[in-house]
Write a protein that holds these residues in place. Structure first.
Motif, short mmCIF file in Angstrom:
data_model
loop_
_atom_site.label_atom_id
_atom_site.label_comp_id
_atom_site.label_asym_id
_atom_site.label_seq_id
_atom_site.Cartn_x
_atom_site.Cartn_y
_atom_site.Cartn_z
N GLN A 58 106.64 -11.11 -46.37
CA GLN A 58 106.36 -10.64 -47.81
C GLN A 58 107.00 -10.93 -49.25
OE1 GLN A 58 107.36 -6.65 -46.93
NE2 GLN A 58 105.45 -5.93 -45.84
N GLN A 59 108.33 -11.24 -49.08
CA GLN A 59 108.57 -12.03 -49.95
C GLN A 59 107.95 -13.35 -50.38
OE1 GLN A 59 113.01 -12.39 -49.54
NE2 GLN A 59 112.94 -9.90 -50.34
N LYS A 60 107.89 -14.36 -49.37
CA LYS A 60 107.34 -15.94 -49.46
C LYS A 60 105.76 -15.55 -49.96
CE LYS A 60 106.61 -19.65 -46.73
NZ LYS A 60 106.43 -20.24 -45.09
N ALA A 61 104.95 -14.39 -49.37
CA ALA A 61 103.73 -14.30 -49.68
C ALA A 61 103.59 -14.20 -51.19
CB ALA A 61 102.52 -13.07 -49.25
N ALA A 62 104.45 -13.02 -51.81
CA ALA A 62 104.83 -12.84 -53.28
C ALA A 62 105.36 -14.17 -54.15
CB ALA A 62 106.06 -11.74 -52.78
N GLN A 63 105.89 -14.77 -53.47
CA GLN A 63 105.97 -16.06 -54.71
C GLN A 63 104.96 -16.68 -54.62
OE1 GLN A 63 110.13 -17.58 -52.29
NE2 GLN A 63 110.82 -16.13 -52.98
N THR A 104 99.16 -17.25 -60.22
CA THR A 104 99.40 -16.62 -61.77
C THR A 104 100.39 -16.07 -62.42
OG1 THR A 104 97.80 -14.51 -62.90
CG2 THR A 104 98.17 -14.20 -60.55
N GLU A 105 101.28 -16.18 -63.49
CA GLU A 105 101.91 -15.78 -63.92
C GLU A 105 102.20 -14.33 -65.03
OE1 GLU A 105 102.50 -18.55 -67.32
OE2 GLU A 105 103.18 -20.32 -65.50
N LYS A 106 100.51 -13.72 -64.83
CA LYS A 106 100.04 -12.71 -65.90
C LYS A 106 100.88 -11.12 -64.26
CE LYS A 106 97.74 -14.34 -69.33
NZ LYS A 106 96.51 -13.96 -70.65
N LYS A 107 100.31 -12.33 -63.49
CA LYS A 107 99.90 -10.93 -62.57
C LYS A 107 101.59 -10.62 -61.85
CE LYS A 107 97.87 -9.12 -58.40
NZ LYS A 107 96.13 -9.80 -57.50
N GLN A 108 101.86 -9.51 -61.48
CA GLN A 108 103.17 -9.36 -61.18
C GLN A 108 103.13 -8.49 -59.96
OE1 GLN A 108 106.28 -7.52 -63.88
NE2 GLN A 108 106.58 -9.90 -64.30
N ASN A 109 103.97 -8.74 -58.78
CA ASN A 109 103.89 -8.28 -57.81
C ASN A 109 104.81 -8.23 -57.16
OD1 ASN A 109 102.66 -6.61 -55.87
ND2 ASN A 109 102.21 -8.77 -54.33
N THR A 110 105.70 -6.95 -57.37
CA THR A 110 106.04 -5.87 -56.53
C THR A 110 106.28 -5.71 -54.72
OG1 THR A 110 106.39 -4.42 -57.07
CG2 THR A 110 108.04 -6.04 -58.80
N THR A 111 107.02 -5.57 -54.50
CA THR A 111 107.35 -4.94 -53.16
C THR A 111 108.69 -5.02 -52.50
OG1 THR A 111 104.87 -6.85 -52.39
CG2 THR A 111 106.32 -5.50 -50.67
N SER A 112 108.22 -3.38 -52.01
CA SER A 112 110.00 -1.87 -51.47
C SER A 112 109.16 -1.73 -50.38
CB SER A 112 109.78 -1.58 -52.06
OG SER A 112 109.53 -0.76 -52.34
N THR A 113 110.15 -1.87 -49.28
CA THR A 113 109.95 -1.33 -48.48
C THR A 113 110.84 -0.85 -48.07
OG1 THR A 113 110.93 -3.27 -46.96
CG2 THR A 113 107.97 -3.59 -47.17
N SER A 114 111.16 0.39 -47.39
CA SER A 114 111.88 1.13 -46.48
C SER A 114 111.91 1.66 -45.32
CB SER A 114 112.20 2.36 -47.66
OG SER A 114 111.13 3.23 -47.07
N THR A 115 112.59 1.71 -44.56
CA THR A 115 113.14 2.28 -42.54
C THR A 115 113.95 3.31 -42.56
OG1 THR A 115 114.66 0.62 -42.42
CG2 THR A 115 111.95 0.16 -42.15
#
Length: 423
Positions: free
Chosen positions: A290-295, A301-312
């Motif tokens: 997921q981090q790799k996909a986010a990078q 696109t620089e304007k778009k921020q995508n943060t992904t958090s996962t919890s188990t």
């Protein structure tokens, strides 16, 4: 605690728990059942033998009482015979004396008769000259009459003496006949008493023989009784050994089950730990992707921020068992035993009330327990309390705990607990 009957041993057989190893437990139970049946048969024979002994003792006692009566009769007859013999001897002496007196009287009679004949002959032969001599020799008529009176009195004396001797002889003869008859009567009584004595002596001998036969039968039955008691005692030991074997099988099964449960719990814990580790690794790999996909998206696109958090979240489920855990640190585990209580009163101990224990010690609350199948002095841990086996009366697997009073023993009731051997 000897008040317990052998029947408690039979009842204690039911303590064997069905959770023991099936093959061994079934074999042990079958052996216990067979031993119990044999013991019950011997107990029945023992009861019959003891009843026979009581019957023989009763008959022997009756014969002994009858024998005592016969001996009393025999002594009375012997005393009677002795008295009759004394009477007979006295009559014999009296008869001998009478016969002697009669002979003397006859001799006196003959002597007197001869003297009288001589005087009569003399008087008749010389009667004329005698009277003439008396007449011429007498000084007076009075003197003559006196002399004549003397002659008359002498003749009368001879007649009186002859009559007296005749009467004496007749009296002696009558007395002799009477004594002879009394002697015959005594002889008849002697014969009757002798016959009675012989009959009583025969009864005495027969009764003695009957008593000897009773005694021999009693000894024979007592030998059989001792043999049966020995067999029953041996069977009791065998049953206690089988009960101990069954308890050991039960304890071994429980220990094995506890160990298997522990191993299974360890395996489940290890599997759970491995599954949790694998899940964590998969979550980490997913997070990296997921981090790799986010990078990659951020570089597009620089304007778009995508943060992904996962919890188990993981949930753990613990299982607990309500089964009592065997604590081998307390000693050798013997099994789950039946518990009762007793005291030293007559209700609990019967004729042994107030006495010592079977081991010879003084029963003490908090220390003394009763149970067969283990040596005296064996220490058992029950519910955290250490007790010492000092008494008997209950089978192996049934512990009887000594209490200070009957009310405490009743209040204790009946319980079950795990028992450990300390020494």
């Amino acid at each position: 605690m000897r008040r317990k009957r052998i029947t408690s041993l039979v009842l204690s057989v039911c303590l064997i728990v069905g959770s023991a190893v099936q093959g061994g437990a079934a074999t042990t139970q079958e052996k216990i059942s067979n031993a119990k049946a044999q013991q019950q048969a011997n107990q029945s024979s023992l009861q019959q033998t003891q009843e026979k002994i009581q019957e023989l003792e009763s008959k022997k006692g009756e014969s002994e009482t009858y024998l005592a009566d016969l001996n009393t009769q025999l002594n009375d007859l012997r005393s009677s015979l002795e008295k009759l013999q004394n009477d007979y001897d006295a009559k014999q002496e009296e008869l001998t004396q009478l016969q002697s007196d009669l002979e003397d009287a006859k001799a006196d009679e003959a002597q007197q008769y001869e003297a009288m004949k001589l005087r009569i002959r003399y008087m008749y032969e010389n009667s004329a000259s005698n009277y003439m001599n008396l007449l011429f020799e007498s000084g007076s008529i009075s003197d003559f009459l006196n002399q004549a009176e003397n002659i008359s009195q002498m003749s009368k004396y001879d007649r009186d003496m002859l009559d007296t001797y005749k009467e004496t002889k007749e009296a002696i003869q009558t007395k002799e006949e009477q004594v002879a008859q009394e002697k015959e009567d005594i002889m008849a009584l002697q014969q009757e008493s002798a016959d009675k004595q012989a009959a009583v002596e025969e009864l005495v001998e027969a009764t003695y023989q009957q008593i000897r036969e009773y005694q021999e039968d009693i000894q024979s039955q007592q030998t059989a009784e001792n043999d049966l008691l020995t067999k029953i005692s041996s069977q009791e030991d065998a049953i206690n050994n089988l009960l101990r074997q069954a308890k050991e099988e039960e304890a071994a099964a429980r220990l094995a089950a506890q160990q298997a449960a522990a191993e299974k719990a360890a395996q489940e814990a290890a599997a759970k730990e491995a599954a949790e580790k694998k899940a964590a690794e998969e979550a980490a790999a997913k997070k990296a992707a997921q981090q790799k996909a986010a990078q990659q998206a951020a570089s597009a696109t620089e304007k778009k921020q995508n943060t992904t958090s996962t919890s188990t979240t993981t949930s753990k489920s613990d299982s607990s068992t309500t089964d009592t855990t065997i604590d081998t640190s307390k000693g050798k585990y013997l099994g789950r035993f039946k518990l009762t209580a007793y005291c030293s009163c007559s209700i609990c101990c019967g004729k042994w009330s107030g006495g010592g224990t079977a081991s010879g010690t003084t029963p003490t609350p908090g220390r003394t327990i009763a149970m067969a199948g283990v040596p005296f002095g064996t220490k058992l841990s029950i519910n955290g309390q250490i007790y010492t086996v000092e008494d008997r009366g209950t089978a192996y697997g049934h512990v009887d705990i000594f209490m200070g009073s009957h009310s405490e023993a009743l209040g204790f009731g009946m319980k079950y607990a795990d028992v450990y051997q300390v020494n």
